[in-house]
Design an enzyme around this catalytic site. Sequence first.
Site, PDB file in Angstrom:
ATOM      1  N   GLU A   1      49.540 -22.912  29.408  1.00  0.00           N
ATOM      2  CA  GLU A   1      49.467 -22.377  28.044  1.00  0.00           C
ATOM      3  C   GLU A   1      49.795 -20.898  28.153  1.00  0.00           C
ATOM      4  O   GLU A   1      49.157 -20.175  28.912  1.00  0.00           O
ATOM      5  CB  GLU A   1      48.083 -22.648  27.464  1.00  0.00           C
ATOM      6  CG  GLU A   1      47.831 -24.154  27.392  1.00  0.00           C
ATOM      7  CD  GLU A   1      46.421 -24.534  27.002  1.00  0.00           C
ATOM      8  OE1 GLU A   1      45.979 -24.079  25.951  1.00  0.00           O
ATOM      9  OE2 GLU A   1      45.776 -25.283  27.748  1.00  0.00           O
TER      10      GLU A   1
ATOM     11  N   CYS B   1      46.466 -14.542  22.135  1.00  0.00           N
ATOM     12  CA  CYS B   1      47.777 -15.190  22.135  1.00  0.00           C
ATOM     13  C   CYS B   1      48.152 -15.565  20.709  1.00  0.00           C
ATOM     14  O   CYS B   1      49.317 -15.664  20.370  1.00  0.00           O
ATOM     15  CB  CYS B   1      47.758 -16.408  23.037  1.00  0.00           C
ATOM     16  SG  CYS B   1      46.399 -17.501  22.652  1.00  0.00           S
TER      17      CYS B   1
HETATM   18  P1  NAP Z   1      48.320 -13.363  33.469  1.00  0.00           P
HETATM   19  O1  NAP Z   1      48.557 -12.017  33.966  1.00  0.00           O
HETATM   20  O2  NAP Z   1      49.446 -14.324  33.448  1.00  0.00           O
HETATM   21  O3  NAP Z   1      47.111 -13.963  34.324  1.00  0.00           O
HETATM   22  C1  NAP Z   1      46.542 -15.229  34.067  1.00  0.00           C
HETATM   23  C2  NAP Z   1      45.907 -15.761  35.324  1.00  0.00           C
HETATM   24  O4  NAP Z   1      46.924 -16.038  36.308  1.00  0.00           O
HETATM   25  C3  NAP Z   1      44.959 -14.780  36.000  1.00  0.00           C
HETATM   26  O5  NAP Z   1      43.860 -15.492  36.520  1.00  0.00           O
HETATM   27  C4  NAP Z   1      45.819 -14.200  37.109  1.00  0.00           C
HETATM   28  O6  NAP Z   1      45.078 -13.677  38.175  1.00  0.00           O
HETATM   29  C5  NAP Z   1      46.580 -15.428  37.534  1.00  0.00           C
HETATM   30  N1  NAP Z   1      47.810 -15.175  38.299  1.00  0.00           N
HETATM   31  C6  NAP Z   1      48.587 -14.061  38.305  1.00  0.00           C
HETATM   32  N2  NAP Z   1      49.636 -14.228  39.143  1.00  0.00           N
HETATM   33  C7  NAP Z   1      49.522 -15.470  39.683  1.00  0.00           C
HETATM   34  C8  NAP Z   1      50.300 -16.228  40.609  1.00  0.00           C
HETATM   35  N3  NAP Z   1      51.415 -15.748  41.166  1.00  0.00           N
HETATM   36  N4  NAP Z   1      49.881 -17.474  40.927  1.00  0.00           N
HETATM   37  C9  NAP Z   1      48.768 -17.990  40.384  1.00  0.00           C
HETATM   38  N5  NAP Z   1      47.992 -17.310  39.509  1.00  0.00           N
HETATM   39  C10 NAP Z   1      48.365 -16.076  39.156  1.00  0.00           C
HETATM   40  O7  NAP Z   1      47.742 -13.324  31.971  1.00  0.00           O
HETATM   41  P2  NAP Z   1      46.562 -12.435  31.405  1.00  0.00           P
HETATM   42  O8  NAP Z   1      47.006 -11.026  31.307  1.00  0.00           O
HETATM   43  O9  NAP Z   1      45.305 -12.746  32.120  1.00  0.00           O
HETATM   44  O10 NAP Z   1      46.411 -13.049  29.934  1.00  0.00           O
HETATM   45  C11 NAP Z   1      47.186 -12.658  28.840  1.00  0.00           C
HETATM   46  C12 NAP Z   1      48.283 -13.674  28.543  1.00  0.00           C
HETATM   47  O11 NAP Z   1      47.694 -14.957  28.324  1.00  0.00           O
HETATM   48  C13 NAP Z   1      49.055 -13.372  27.280  1.00  0.00           C
HETATM   49  O12 NAP Z   1      50.424 -13.589  27.525  1.00  0.00           O
HETATM   50  C14 NAP Z   1      48.523 -14.402  26.287  1.00  0.00           C
HETATM   51  O13 NAP Z   1      49.411 -14.719  25.241  1.00  0.00           O
HETATM   52  C15 NAP Z   1      48.250 -15.564  27.157  1.00  0.00           C
HETATM   53  N6  NAP Z   1      47.285 -16.482  26.575  1.00  0.00           N
HETATM   54  C16 NAP Z   1      47.725 -17.691  26.097  1.00  0.00           C
HETATM   55  C17 NAP Z   1      46.848 -18.572  25.511  1.00  0.00           C
HETATM   56  C18 NAP Z   1      47.299 -19.909  24.981  1.00  0.00           C
HETATM   57  O14 NAP Z   1      46.452 -20.731  24.658  1.00  0.00           O
HETATM   58  N7  NAP Z   1      48.593 -20.174  24.882  1.00  0.00           N
HETATM   59  C19 NAP Z   1      45.500 -18.228  25.408  1.00  0.00           C
HETATM   60  C20 NAP Z   1      45.084 -16.988  25.901  1.00  0.00           C
HETATM   61  C21 NAP Z   1      45.976 -16.125  26.486  1.00  0.00           C
HETATM   62  P3  NAP Z   1      44.867 -12.055  38.277  1.00  0.00           P
HETATM   63  O15 NAP Z   1      44.066 -11.665  37.097  1.00  0.00           O
HETATM   64  O16 NAP Z   1      44.147 -11.919  39.565  1.00  0.00           O
HETATM   65  O17 NAP Z   1      46.232 -11.449  38.288  1.00  0.00           O
END
Ligand code: NAP
Length: 515
Positions: A286, A320
């Site tokens: 997501e 999001c």
């Molecule tokens: P993110 O930077 O993509 O991180 C999400 C998760 O992925 C974190 O636990 C992060 O760990 C981990 N991660 C990072 N690099 C990775 C890799 N190479 N392999 C595996 N895992 C990895 O996103 P965020 O900043 O936390 O959240 C914001 C984003 O989430 C926005 O784009 C938002 O739109 C989206 N979002 C979408 C929804 C939906 O339902 N569609 C809901 C909420 C949020 P670290 O923190 O340790 O880097």
Amino acid sequence: MPTPFKNEALSDFSNPEINKKMQDALAKVKGEFGHEYSLVIGGERLKSTEKFTSTNPGNPSDVLGTFQKGKREHATTAIETAWKAFETWKKTPVEDRAELLFKIAQIMRDRKYELSSWMVYEVGKNWVEADADVAEAIDFCDFYGREALRYAEKQPVVEWPGENNESVYIPLGVGAVIPPWNFPLAILVGMTTAAIVSGNTVVLKPASDSPAIATKFMEIAEQAGVPAGVINLLTGSGADVGETLVTSPLIRFISFTGSREVGLHIVEEAGKTHPGQKWIKRVVAEMGGKDGIIVDDEADIDAAVEGVALAAFGYQGQKCSACSRAIVTESVYDAFLVKLTERVKKITVGPVDDYANFMGPVSSKSAFNKISEYIEIAKTEGKLVCGGETQSEKGYFIQPTVIADVKPTARISLEEIFGPVLAVIPVKDYDEALKVANNTDYGLTGAVYTKNPDKLKRAKNEFHVGNLYLNRKCTGALVGVQPFGGFNMSGTDSKAGGRDYLLLFMQAKSICEKL
Ligand code: NAP
Ligand code: MG
């Protein structure tokens, strides 16, 4: 059988008694700052040689806690431990698994203000937003518990003479659960409990900006009686241990919520088959959004102004589902903009342990820098009508920012900023409004304000988003009521809090017995 599902009620902080409870919880949580927490693998507390801290984005000198930076060996041990636990967990009656979710829900209900307080300090949610996050987490447990019981019922198959046929749902195995920081309890709990109630075991790798609330959830799951090894908590870097989980041949599925960039990378990595791997990994991703609200000539402008302001600036625009583009038809454009500006100027910004502040800090220094860069870009792509100021001396605060006269193809019209920056896009008429509404790569949420039923009908057919709202704001989906998830680059078209969601964590087995 449990009672029918009902959404958890939100707290009314205008009630002095409830307000006091929250004040007390904030003070109590503040008193608990600074502890060191462990990895939890197979019920054991493990330390790593490297650590990281979680700080308050509203006052970064507040250190909420020290956490273990898990290493690759920990990831491997956690996966192996989860497989051992899977052997007994998959045979645990579904009624018992569902009961554990209901217990987790009850403990979270009992500790609501405390959990909200952790989120106020850890990720800068105001009281109402934090309370809604806890309520959603409770809802996920109550909803998925009931869903698991439903899927365990006898499934309909066509009768065939001389045979007894049945179709049953079984779990997949060990999954990696990788949530974001922005709904650090609700999304983490939803993804984790959906997986375990279906009979899987998981390695949970929380976001690095929100390990404290993740650790609180782990404690609650243990307190509820979730057996050791069913949920394994692996704090640490996404790029390091997250990546190890994703690429492991022993991971059966990945449940991810986060950015488009990381989501696409995970989809790609999960598509590679490694030596020793016996399955095609299933990925539920997501991802981001660039959500628009259409304000039509025939709209109730006051309602539209309120809806846009709340959806754009609630939780600093870090949802999001947040509205980051208002698409407004020519004849009401000027009136809308004047009223919107007046409304946005009333928004209070400051530390959110103070109930009076509507907007708190953005989540981190890097988020602050990224959003600040977008504000500079925005100033070249449109007219700054309010906001724009940023302040990072004590906390990462950004004023609610409205940019008018933005072209539909400008960067700030198309790219996810994930902060309090709204692009207002003028369009000629409703036809053009719908076209612009669909011109991004995303398709998560959207809303239309108009009193014209034919236009609403057109939106139902033509506005290509997973969650469409008519004459209301585009944030605040409720579990079970508005199953949540988007199209296109917003993800793999899953619907959290909906009747299809648990299927993503199960596989169907057909059994035929000759009579
Ligand atoms: P993110 O930077 O993509 O991180 C999400 C998760 O992925 C974190 O636990 C992060 O760990 C981990 N991660 C990072 N690099 C990775 C890799 N190479 N392999 C595996 N895992 C990895 O996103 P965020 O900043 O936390 O959240 C914001 C984003 O989430 C926005 O784009 C938002 O739109 C989206 N979002 C979408 C929804 C939906 O339902 N569609 C809901 C909420 C949020 P670290 O923190 O340790 O880097
Ligand atoms: Mg933080």
